[in-house]
Motif scaffolding. Structure first.
Motif, PDB file in Angstrom:
ATOM      1  N   ASP A  35       0.856  -1.192   0.000  1.00  0.00           N
ATOM      2  CA  ASP A  35       0.000   0.000   0.000  1.00  0.00           C
ATOM      3  C   ASP A  35       0.890   1.239   0.000  1.00  0.00           C
ATOM      4  O   ASP A  35       1.057   1.901   1.023  1.00  0.00           O
ATOM      5  N   SER A  36       1.462   1.544  -1.144  1.00  0.00           N
ATOM      6  CA  SER A  36       2.406   2.651  -1.243  1.00  0.00           C
ATOM      7  C   SER A  36       1.666   3.990  -1.305  1.00  0.00           C
ATOM      8  O   SER A  36       0.453   4.023  -1.546  1.00  0.00           O
ATOM      9  N   PRO A  37       2.377   5.092  -1.120  1.00  0.00           N
ATOM     10  CA  PRO A  37       1.736   6.410  -1.229  1.00  0.00           C
ATOM     11  C   PRO A  37       1.211   6.683  -2.637  1.00  0.00           C
ATOM     12  O   PRO A  37       0.428   7.609  -2.838  1.00  0.00           O
ATOM     13  N   PHE A  38       1.645   5.881  -3.603  1.00  0.00           N
ATOM     14  CA  PHE A  38       1.270   6.109  -5.004  1.00  0.00           C
ATOM     15  C   PHE A  38       0.130   5.203  -5.455  1.00  0.00           C
ATOM     16  O   PHE A  38      -0.466   5.418  -6.510  1.00  0.00           O
ATOM     17  N   GLY A  39      -0.157   4.183  -4.692  1.00  0.00           N
ATOM     18  CA  GLY A  39      -1.200   3.246  -5.063  1.00  0.00           C
ATOM     19  C   GLY A  39      -0.864   1.834  -4.614  1.00  0.00           C
ATOM     20  O   GLY A  39       0.146   1.591  -3.940  1.00  0.00           O
ATOM     21  N   PHE A  40      -1.703   0.885  -5.010  1.00  0.00           N
ATOM     22  CA  PHE A  40      -1.590  -0.506  -4.595  1.00  0.00           C
ATOM     23  C   PHE A  40      -0.660  -1.260  -5.548  1.00  0.00           C
ATOM     24  O   PHE A  40      -0.978  -1.461  -6.718  1.00  0.00           O
ATOM     25  N   LEU A  41       0.525  -1.661  -5.050  1.00  0.00           N
ATOM     26  CA  LEU A  41       1.557  -2.279  -5.890  1.00  0.00           C
ATOM     27  C   LEU A  41       1.323  -3.778  -6.057  1.00  0.00           C
ATOM     28  O   LEU A  41       2.112  -4.608  -5.609  1.00  0.00           O
ATOM     29  N   ARG A  42       0.243  -4.076  -6.759  1.00  0.00           N
ATOM     30  CA  ARG A  42      -0.134  -5.466  -6.969  1.00  0.00           C
ATOM     31  C   ARG A  42      -0.900  -5.579  -8.286  1.00  0.00           C
ATOM     32  O   ARG A  42      -1.651  -4.685  -8.642  1.00  0.00           O
ATOM     33  N   TYR A  43      -0.659  -6.657  -9.021  1.00  0.00           N
ATOM     34  CA  TYR A  43      -1.463  -6.977 -10.203  1.00  0.00           C
ATOM     35  C   TYR A  43      -1.919  -8.413 -10.050  1.00  0.00           C
ATOM     36  O   TYR A  43      -1.626  -9.071  -9.040  1.00  0.00           O
ATOM     37  N   GLU A  44      -2.674  -8.929 -11.027  1.00  0.00           N
ATOM     38  CA  GLU A  44      -3.254 -10.257 -10.859  1.00  0.00           C
ATOM     39  C   GLU A  44      -2.208 -11.348 -10.716  1.00  0.00           C
ATOM     40  O   GLU A  44      -2.482 -12.423 -10.173  1.00  0.00           O
ATOM     41  N   GLY A  45      -0.971 -11.084 -11.147  1.00  0.00           N
ATOM     42  CA  GLY A  45       0.069 -12.105 -11.088  1.00  0.00           C
ATOM     43  C   GLY A  45       1.032 -11.988  -9.920  1.00  0.00           C
ATOM     44  O   GLY A  45       1.889 -12.853  -9.732  1.00  0.00           O
ATOM     45  N   GLY A  46       0.942 -10.930  -9.116  1.00  0.00           N
ATOM     46  CA  GLY A  46       1.868 -10.784  -7.994  1.00  0.00           C
ATOM     47  C   GLY A  46       2.193  -9.338  -7.689  1.00  0.00           C
ATOM     48  O   GLY A  46       1.418  -8.419  -7.976  1.00  0.00           O
ATOM     49  N   ASP A  47       3.382  -9.110  -7.101  1.00  0.00           N
ATOM     50  CA  ASP A  47       3.796  -7.778  -6.682  1.00  0.00           C
ATOM     51  C   ASP A  47       4.390  -6.990  -7.843  1.00  0.00           C
ATOM     52  O   ASP A  47       4.891  -7.550  -8.817  1.00  0.00           O
ATOM     53  N   ALA A  49       6.894  -3.491  -9.066  1.00  0.00           N
ATOM     54  CA  ALA A  49       7.976  -2.558  -8.738  1.00  0.00           C
ATOM     55  C   ALA A  49       7.691  -1.255  -9.472  1.00  0.00           C
ATOM     56  O   ALA A  49       7.582  -1.240 -10.707  1.00  0.00           O
ATOM     57  N   ARG A  50       7.541  -0.197  -8.747  1.00  0.00           N
ATOM     58  CA  ARG A  50       7.263   1.107  -9.354  1.00  0.00           C
ATOM     59  C   ARG A  50       8.537   1.656 -10.005  1.00  0.00           C
ATOM     60  O   ARG A  50       9.623   1.563  -9.423  1.00  0.00           O
ATOM     61  N   ALA A 177       4.442   8.675 -12.134  1.00  0.00           N
ATOM     62  CA  ALA A 177       4.818   8.109 -10.833  1.00  0.00           C
ATOM     63  C   ALA A 177       4.049   6.833 -10.524  1.00  0.00           C
ATOM     64  O   ALA A 177       4.394   6.113  -9.585  1.00  0.00           O
ATOM     65  N   ARG A 178       3.034   6.533 -11.315  1.00  0.00           N
ATOM     66  CA  ARG A 178       2.195   5.368 -11.042  1.00  0.00           C
ATOM     67  C   ARG A 178       2.429   4.232 -12.047  1.00  0.00           C
ATOM     68  O   ARG A 178       1.639   3.305 -12.150  1.00  0.00           O
ATOM     69  N   LEU A 179       3.536   4.303 -12.781  1.00  0.00           N
ATOM     70  CA  LEU A 179       3.898   3.237 -13.715  1.00  0.00           C
ATOM     71  C   LEU A 179       4.749   2.192 -12.999  1.00  0.00           C
ATOM     72  O   LEU A 179       5.642   2.531 -12.221  1.00  0.00           O
ATOM     73  N   ALA A 180       4.482   0.914 -13.272  1.00  0.00           N
ATOM     74  CA  ALA A 180       5.182  -0.168 -12.577  1.00  0.00           C
ATOM     75  C   ALA A 180       5.281  -1.400 -13.467  1.00  0.00           C
ATOM     76  O   ALA A 180       4.563  -1.520 -14.463  1.00  0.00           O
ATOM     77  N   VAL A 181       6.201  -2.296 -13.107  1.00  0.00           N
ATOM     78  CA  VAL A 181       6.365  -3.567 -13.824  1.00  0.00           C
ATOM     79  C   VAL A 181       6.380  -4.700 -12.801  1.00  0.00           C
ATOM     80  O   VAL A 181       6.639  -4.466 -11.613  1.00  0.00           O
ATOM     81  N   PRO A 182       6.110  -5.934 -13.204  1.00  0.00           N
ATOM     82  CA  PRO A 182       6.174  -7.062 -12.265  1.00  0.00           C
ATOM     83  C   PRO A 182       7.536  -7.134 -11.576  1.00  0.00           C
ATOM     84  O   PRO A 182       8.577  -6.863 -12.185  1.00  0.00           O
ATOM     85  N   MET A 183       7.530  -7.519 -10.310  1.00  0.00           N
ATOM     86  CA  MET A 183       8.765  -7.572  -9.531  1.00  0.00           C
ATOM     87  C   MET A 183       9.808  -8.474 -10.193  1.00  0.00           C
ATOM     88  O   MET A 183      11.008  -8.148 -10.194  1.00  0.00           O
ATOM     89  N   ALA A 184       9.376  -9.591 -10.777  1.00  0.00           N
ATOM     90  CA  ALA A 184      10.327 -10.497 -11.419  1.00  0.00           C
ATOM     91  C   ALA A 184      11.023  -9.830 -12.602  1.00  0.00           C
ATOM     92  O   ALA A 184      12.207 -10.075 -12.860  1.00  0.00           O
ATOM     93  N   LYS A 185      10.296  -8.976 -13.329  1.00  0.00           N
ATOM     94  CA  LYS A 185      10.896  -8.255 -14.452  1.00  0.00           C
ATOM     95  C   LYS A 185      11.884  -7.209 -13.953  1.00  0.00           C
ATOM     96  O   LYS A 185      12.952  -7.004 -14.544  1.00  0.00           O
ATOM     97  N   ALA A 186      11.544  -6.535 -12.874  1.00  0.00           N
ATOM     98  CA  ALA A 186      12.443  -5.524 -12.307  1.00  0.00           C
ATOM     99  C   ALA A 186      13.752  -6.154 -11.864  1.00  0.00           C
ATOM    100  O   ALA A 186      14.832  -5.574 -12.006  1.00  0.00           O
ATOM    101  N   PHE A 187      13.674  -7.377 -11.327  1.00  0.00           N
ATOM    102  CA  PHE A 187      14.891  -8.085 -10.915  1.00  0.00           C
ATOM    103  C   PHE A 187      15.698  -8.502 -12.141  1.00  0.00           C
ATOM    104  O   PHE A 187      16.929  -8.362 -12.179  1.00  0.00           O
ATOM    105  N   GLN A 188      15.007  -9.001 -13.147  1.00  0.00           N
ATOM    106  CA  GLN A 188      15.675  -9.468 -14.365  1.00  0.00           C
ATOM    107  C   GLN A 188      16.364  -8.325 -15.106  1.00  0.00           C
ATOM    108  O   GLN A 188      17.484  -8.481 -15.585  1.00  0.00           O
ATOM    109  N   TRP A 189      15.718  -7.182 -15.189  1.00  0.00           N
ATOM    110  CA  TRP A 189      16.252  -6.067 -15.973  1.00  0.00           C
ATOM    111  C   TRP A 189      17.248  -5.205 -15.206  1.00  0.00           C
ATOM    112  O   TRP A 189      18.249  -4.774 -15.765  1.00  0.00           O
ATOM    113  N   TRP A 190      16.951  -4.943 -13.926  1.00  0.00           N
ATOM    114  CA  TRP A 190      17.788  -3.995 -13.177  1.00  0.00           C
ATOM    115  C   TRP A 190      18.411  -4.562 -11.907  1.00  0.00           C
ATOM    116  O   TRP A 190      19.225  -3.887 -11.270  1.00  0.00           O
ATOM    117  N   GLY A 191      18.037  -5.763 -11.484  1.00  0.00           N
ATOM    118  CA  GLY A 191      18.552  -6.315 -10.236  1.00  0.00           C
ATOM    119  C   GLY A 191      17.787  -5.852  -9.022  1.00  0.00           C
ATOM    120  O   GLY A 191      18.210  -6.074  -7.886  1.00  0.00           O
TER     121      GLY A 191
END
Length: 276
Positions: A35-47, A49-50, A177-191
């Motif tokens: 529950d971040s200040p920007f919105g709910f960091l969740r999609y149907e597949g998981g968490d 990363a903003r 500020a409200r754009l995000a990608v799946p956490m697994a993608k954030a790890f794969q692309w940026w660590g």
């Protein structure tokens, strides 16, 4: 002069410890809140990363300024980033969190509401009508869409930051500020994030996969080449180089190690220096 480092409320330093490559699940970094200040960091597949958190995290762990962190963010985004780019929702009027929505693949990333996902209160039919009208009007004045438009929008946020304006990437009133990608993608692309412990693993000392061995380190780096080089990994590189150089007739030690890790010889030597 570069703007001072930012400290958004939903980003933390990396954990400093490598996890098992056999387990693909990626967990958020320490300090992340759903529950971040920007919105709910969740999609149907998981968490999720903003993008603003990822950029600030790159500044923190790599010492980048806002221009360098944005360049890294953009460089590592694949061409098909739009298929997994989400727009996070704020808490609804009923106080219930809403999952994020996929951005339209042909979004212009303008301030026009028609470039955003369908409002949760609007019917699919009404939204389709709005999009059709918007695209008809836009046809006379073609605009950049998709990834190129996203890149342009992100680069404009850096220009705003460098001119002393409020940081759009971490301002809840800005759409970017409200754009995000799946956490697994954030790890794969940026660590960004951290690998989950193996299923059923003991949480006591010794249960964490050991990257203090050369074989263990090579396995982790081959599985996740974009992961951040934490201190334990660097120490292993230094130890292994020292061991090999002590062998009779040792030649091309750094080059051989680089080939095994899938990095450059220069990077091996830099890691050794950084670990000292």
């Amino acid at each position: 002069m570069s703007p001072s480092k930012r400290t958004p409320g939903n980003v933390a330093k990396p954990k400093g410890q490598a996890m098992a490559p056999e387990v693909p699940e990626v967990l958020p970094p320490d300090g992340w809140v759903k529950d971040s200040p920007f919105g709910f960091l969740r999609y149907e597949g998981g968490d999720l990363a903003r993008l603003g958190d990822v950029q600030a995290w790159l500044e923190e762990v790599k010492g980048f300024d806002c221009l360098q962190s944005m360049a890294e963010l953009i460089k590592r985004m694949p061409e098909d980033v739009m298929v997994c780019l989400y727009y996070i929702n704020r808490i609804g009027d009923n106080g219930k969190p809403l999952n994020a929505q996929l951005m339209p693949v042909d979004s212009t990333f303008s301030h026009d509401g028609n470039s955003l996902p369908k409002p949760v209160w609007q019917s699919e039919e009404r939204h389709a009508e709005s999009l059709a009208m918007h695209r008809t009007l836009a046809a006379a004045q073609p605009k950049t869409t998709g990834r190129p438009a996203l890149v342009d929008r992100l680069e404009r946020t850096v220009r705003a930051q460098r001119m002393g304006a409020a940081d759009p990437m971490n301002n809840p009133t800005h759409h970017v500020a409200r754009l995000a990608v799946p956490m697994a993608k954030a790890f794969q692309w940026w660590g960004y994030g951290q690998l989950a412990a193996p299923a059923g693993a003991d949480t006591e000392a010794g249960s964490v996969p050991d990257v203090s061995t050369w074989a263990g380190l090579v396995k982790v780096r081959k599985a996740y080449p974009s992961a951040i080089w934490v201190p334990e990994m660097k120490a292993t590189v230094r130890t292994e180089k020292k061991r090999r150089k002590a062998l009779p007739g040792a030649k091309g030690v750094a080059k051989a190690m680089a080939e095994e890790l899938g990095i450059s010889e220069k990077r091996v030597n830099d890691l050794v220096r950084e670990s000292e």
